[in-house]
Scaffold this motif. Structure first.
Motif, mmCIF file in Angstrom:
data_model
loop_
_atom_site.group_PDB
_atom_site.id
_atom_site.type_symbol
_atom_site.label_atom_id
_atom_site.label_comp_id
_atom_site.label_asym_id
_atom_site.label_seq_id
_atom_site.Cartn_x
_atom_site.Cartn_y
_atom_site.Cartn_z
ATOM 1 N N LEU A 425 -24.217 -1.548 -6.075
ATOM 2 C CA LEU A 425 -23.065 -2.253 -5.503
ATOM 3 C C LEU A 425 -21.822 -2.050 -6.360
ATOM 4 C CD1 LEU A 425 -21.945 -4.190 -3.373
ATOM 5 C CD2 LEU A 425 -22.729 -6.089 -4.798
ATOM 6 N N ALA A 426 -21.988 -2.109 -7.687
ATOM 7 C CA ALA A 426 -20.832 -1.907 -8.567
ATOM 8 C C ALA A 426 -20.304 -0.483 -8.475
ATOM 9 C CB ALA A 426 -21.228 -2.233 -10.008
ATOM 10 N N ARG A 427 -21.215 0.478 -8.332
ATOM 11 C CA ARG A 427 -20.770 1.866 -8.214
ATOM 12 C C ARG A 427 -19.954 2.065 -6.937
ATOM 13 N NH1 ARG A 427 -25.219 6.445 -9.013
ATOM 14 N NH2 ARG A 427 -25.197 5.385 -11.037
ATOM 15 N N SER A 428 -20.428 1.512 -5.836
ATOM 16 C CA SER A 428 -19.673 1.638 -4.579
ATOM 17 C C SER A 428 -18.338 0.912 -4.660
ATOM 18 C CB SER A 428 -20.515 1.081 -3.425
ATOM 19 O OG SER A 428 -21.750 1.765 -3.330
ATOM 20 N N ALA A 429 -18.338 -0.270 -5.317
ATOM 21 C CA ALA A 429 -17.083 -1.013 -5.437
ATOM 22 C C ALA A 429 -16.072 -0.266 -6.298
ATOM 23 C CB ALA A 429 -17.365 -2.399 -6.019
ATOM 24 N N SER A 430 -16.561 0.390 -7.373
ATOM 25 C CA SER A 430 -15.633 1.145 -8.223
ATOM 26 C C SER A 430 -15.037 2.334 -7.477
ATOM 27 C CB SER A 430 -16.362 1.613 -9.479
ATOM 28 O OG SER A 430 -17.441 2.472 -9.129
ATOM 29 N N LEU A 431 -15.842 3.011 -6.671
ATOM 30 C CA LEU A 431 -15.305 4.108 -5.877
ATOM 31 C C LEU A 431 -14.245 3.617 -4.898
ATOM 32 C CD1 LEU A 431 -18.563 6.141 -5.121
ATOM 33 C CD2 LEU A 431 -16.687 6.811 -6.624
ATOM 34 N N GLY A 432 -14.526 2.479 -4.271
ATOM 35 C CA GLY A 432 -13.534 1.931 -3.356
ATOM 36 C C GLY A 432 -12.264 1.505 -4.062
ATOM 37 N N LEU A 433 -12.414 0.911 -5.275
ATOM 38 C CA LEU A 433 -11.233 0.508 -6.029
ATOM 39 C C LEU A 433 -10.399 1.709 -6.437
ATOM 40 C CD1 LEU A 433 -9.659 -1.764 -7.397
ATOM 41 C CD2 LEU A 433 -11.145 -1.497 -9.391
ATOM 42 N N ALA A 434 -11.072 2.785 -6.878
ATOM 43 C CA ALA A 434 -10.329 3.990 -7.256
ATOM 44 C C ALA A 434 -9.585 4.578 -6.053
ATOM 45 C CB ALA A 434 -11.282 5.021 -7.850
ATOM 46 N N ALA A 435 -10.228 4.572 -4.890
ATOM 47 C CA ALA A 435 -9.561 5.089 -3.695
ATOM 48 C C ALA A 435 -8.342 4.239 -3.324
ATOM 49 C CB ALA A 435 -10.560 5.140 -2.536
ATOM 50 N N ILE A 436 -8.475 2.905 -3.473
ATOM 51 C CA ILE A 436 -7.343 2.031 -3.146
ATOM 52 C C ILE A 436 -6.184 2.264 -4.107
ATOM 53 C CG2 ILE A 436 -6.616 -0.375 -3.056
ATOM 54 C CD1 ILE A 436 -9.387 -1.075 -2.017
ATOM 55 N N VAL A 437 -6.499 2.416 -5.407
ATOM 56 C CA VAL A 437 -5.437 2.653 -6.386
ATOM 57 C C VAL A 437 -4.734 3.976 -6.114
ATOM 58 C CG1 VAL A 437 -4.998 3.059 -8.833
ATOM 59 C CG2 VAL A 437 -6.505 1.197 -8.135
ATOM 60 N N ALA A 438 -5.508 5.019 -5.813
ATOM 61 C CA ALA A 438 -4.897 6.314 -5.509
ATOM 62 C C ALA A 438 -4.025 6.240 -4.258
ATOM 63 C CB ALA A 438 -5.981 7.369 -5.343
ATOM 64 N N PHE A 439 -4.477 5.476 -3.253
ATOM 65 C CA PHE A 439 -3.698 5.334 -2.024
ATOM 66 C C PHE A 439 -2.379 4.612 -2.287
ATOM 67 C CE2 PHE A 439 -2.718 2.855 1.856
ATOM 68 C CZ PHE A 439 -2.492 3.919 2.720
ATOM 69 N N LEU A 440 -2.455 3.525 -3.083
ATOM 70 C CA LEU A 440 -1.227 2.800 -3.384
ATOM 71 C C LEU A 440 -0.264 3.649 -4.209
ATOM 72 C CD1 LEU A 440 -2.675 -0.735 -4.240
ATOM 73 C CD2 LEU A 440 -1.542 0.004 -2.133
ATOM 74 N N LEU A 441 -0.810 4.417 -5.171
ATOM 75 C CA LEU A 441 0.056 5.282 -5.966
ATOM 76 C C LEU A 441 0.719 6.346 -5.103
ATOM 77 C CD1 LEU A 441 1.055 5.979 -8.799
ATOM 78 C CD2 LEU A 441 -0.945 7.441 -9.086
ATOM 79 N N GLY A 442 -0.018 6.904 -4.153
ATOM 80 C CA GLY A 442 0.575 7.880 -3.247
ATOM 81 C C GLY A 442 1.656 7.283 -2.375
ATOM 82 N N LEU A 443 1.440 6.054 -1.878
ATOM 83 C CA LEU A 443 2.464 5.405 -1.071
ATOM 84 C C LEU A 443 3.743 5.165 -1.875
ATOM 85 C CD1 LEU A 443 0.488 2.769 1.050
ATOM 86 C CD2 LEU A 443 1.518 4.916 1.825
ATOM 87 N N MET A 444 3.558 4.714 -3.117
ATOM 88 C CA MET A 444 4.754 4.486 -3.935
ATOM 89 C C MET A 444 5.507 5.784 -4.202
ATOM 90 S SD MET A 444 3.127 1.750 -6.655
ATOM 91 C CE MET A 444 4.656 1.707 -7.591
ATOM 92 N N THR A 445 4.777 6.867 -4.432
ATOM 93 C CA THR A 445 5.437 8.157 -4.684
ATOM 94 C C THR A 445 6.181 8.645 -3.457
ATOM 95 O OG1 THR A 445 3.705 8.670 -6.279
ATOM 96 C CG2 THR A 445 5.060 10.495 -5.498
ATOM 97 N N LEU A 446 5.534 8.575 -2.272
ATOM 98 C CA LEU A 446 6.194 9.005 -1.034
ATOM 99 C C LEU A 446 7.400 8.137 -0.710
ATOM 100 C CD1 LEU A 446 3.088 9.827 1.194
ATOM 101 C CD2 LEU A 446 4.615 11.434 0.030
ATOM 102 N N ARG A 447 7.270 6.858 -1.071
ATOM 103 C CA ARG A 447 8.408 5.982 -0.787
ATOM 104 C C ARG A 447 9.615 6.348 -1.651
ATOM 105 N NH1 ARG A 447 8.146 -0.647 -0.769
ATOM 106 N NH2 ARG A 447 10.283 -1.000 0.023
#
Length: 508
Positions: A425-447
């Motif tokens: 469960l922790a491994r899946s949660a960490s993968l999801g957290l990393a994906a969310i952080v990368a998505f937010l960073l990409g949105l900020m860059t595009l903005r």
């Protein structure tokens, strides 16, 4: 890419220090999360090599794997051994017969089409042996079992029929030994599974060559006598020690019991008579009618004084009617009582109890940490009541007070957090957290890279001049040499003197 780099540099120069720190921290966090999850996912995946094990068996398997150089670990409950997935085959080979692997035999009762039909009963017999072996291994104390059945072919003649027989070889777990009742359970299972098999024809033995099943009764089986005596003594000693441990503390009392038993079997039969009590056993009454012509005498019979020996009354002299004769016979018997007593083997003859206790030292008020202080007499009385002391049997008891080393009370281990349960469960949660952080960073860059449109209130001529100026700036960035030449030519035509060359630095 050059345009992207120029835009990023311009954006970086336009950001404030807090914005730069936040963007840098988000980028570092994303990189660390991606690297950590990647390293975690590259670790070996552990799979169970054996499950539902006892602590002793799990320890033996772990020792065998360590000797073979295979990394292993136990699950949270300690009943399963886990090894890396790539070492699963090596682990099974290293564990060997320690694994509780029940090989399921073929259930094909017809066999091959090219097989001999006359050997069909042999195949059925082997399959029955395998099923019985799997059933016996379900006992907690049995690791493996082998069953051999001897079942002769049926015969239509009674004199040629033979009874089937069976032999069972069991491998016990660890160094445990089974009792008489456990061996009797195996015998009962095999006897009820085979048609026509008598329990006396079943033999059970272990891999050490010890015969576990016997047809002799308890009075003739010395091993059964010793086992029964040992269990009785241990049960009485545990009762007394448990009672004293609750009062004095753990490790402050040692009790040993010796029991003298009588394994002789006796049968007594006694019959008593009661002369005062009479019971009517039988009664016989005979009646006879006499004719009127002549009196008829009836022969006298029976013991003297009874009604059957008394001469019936004569018929009336002048009457023309006949007479009637009656005779009764009654048999009496004295009351009797029949008593049958059977004494089974294992009768308790005498008990000998020895106890060593360490009494707690009382304080000035006669109190201890556990409560009121007790003396040796009270301890002896408690032991008498616990073991069932009987003075009529000439039982003996001896209680000695001394200082004992005592058992150190085990400190209960605090159960840790079962991280292995939440690992996936922790491994899946960490993968999801990393994906969310990368998505937010990409949105900020595009903005930040999105162009900003500003509406000015200037006139149409001024907006056209701005557009032309922007177009010239773009062309200057794309071809700075051509723009330099154009400026040199423009300056040469404007001034009469020789135009000076304007140095231009090439972009990028």
């Amino acid at each position: 890419m050059k345009a992207w780099l120029v835009q990023i540099q311009s954006m970086w120069r336009g950001w404030t220090i807090p914005q730069k720190l936040s963007i840098a921290g988000a980028a570092v966090l994303c990189a660390v999360a991606v690297v950590g999850v990647g390293a975690w996912s590259m670790q070996s995946q552990y799979v169970p090599v054996a499950a539902d094990l006892s602590p002793a068996t799990a320890a033996e398997i772990v020792s065998a794997l360590d000797a073979a150089g295979i990394q292993s670990k136990l699950n949270f409950s300690g009943s399963s051994v886990l090894v890396p997935k790539q070492d699963l085959s090596r682990a099974r080979l290293a564990s060997g017969k320690l694994l509780d692997i029940n090989t399921s035999g073929s259930e094909n009762v017809e066999g091959s089409v090219w097989g001999d039909p006359s050997l069909n009963h042999v195949r059925l017999l082997r399959q029955q042996e395998q099923r019985l072996a799997r059933s016996i291994t379900q006992f907690e104390f049995v690791r493996t079992a082998t069953v051999h059945l001897s079942k002769p072919e049926p015969s239509p003649f009674l004199r040629d029929r033979q009874a089937p027989s069976a032999s069972v070889v069991v491998e016990l777990k660890g160094t445990n030994s089974i009792g008489r009742q456990d061996a009797a359970a195996i015998v009962s299972l095999v006897a009820h599974a085979v048609e026509g098999l008598n329990p006396d024809q079943v033999t059970v033995m272990d891999t050490q060559g010890h015969l576990l099943s016997t047809r002799e009764p308890v009075d003739g089986d010395v091993a059964a006598q010793l086992e029964y005596r040992r269990r009785l003594e241990a049960d009485l000693a545990i009762k007394a020690e448990t009672l004293l441990a609750q009062m004095l503390g753990t490790g402050r009392a040692i009790v040993r019991v010796t029991a003298d038993l009588d394994f002789n079997e006796r049968q007594t039969e006694r019959k008593t008579y009661d002369p005062d009590g009479k019971v009517k056993v039988s009664e016989k009454i005979e009646s006879e009618s006499l004719g009127s012509s002549a009196p008829r005498s009836t022969p006298q019979s029976g013991p003297p004084g009874t009604g059957s020996n008394v001469t019936p009354a004569a018929a009336s002299s002048g009457g023309s009617g006949g007479g009637k004769s009656e005779r009764s016979e009654t048999t009496y018997a004295n009351a009797e009582t029949l008593e049958k007593n059977r004494e089974v083997p294992g009768r308790l003859v005498r008990l000998t109890v020895a106890a060593v206790v360490q009494l707690a030292e009382p304080n000035v008020e006669g109190q201890t940490a556990a409560g009121p202080a007790v003396d040796a007499k009270q301890v002896e009385q408690l032991i008498r009541q616990a073991v069932g002391f009987d003075d009529s049997r000439n039982d003996q008891i001896s209680v000695v007070t001394a200082t004992l080393a005592g058992a150190v009370p085990a400190i209960p281990e605090v159960a840790g957090v079962p991280w292995d349960r939440y690992e996936q469960l922790a491994r899946s949660a960490s993968l999801g957290l990393a994906a969310i952080v990368a998505f937010l960073l990409g949105l900020m860059t595009l903005r930040r890279l999105r162009p900003t449109v500003t509406v000015s209130e200037t006139t149409t001529g001024e907006s056209g001049a701005d557009q032309r100026l922007a177009a010239l700036s773009m062309r200057a960035r794309e071809n700075p040499e051509a723009v330099a030449q154009a400026l040199n030519a423009w300056l040469a035509t404007r001034n009469s003197e020789t135009p000076a060359t304007i140095p231009m630095r090439k972009a990028g």
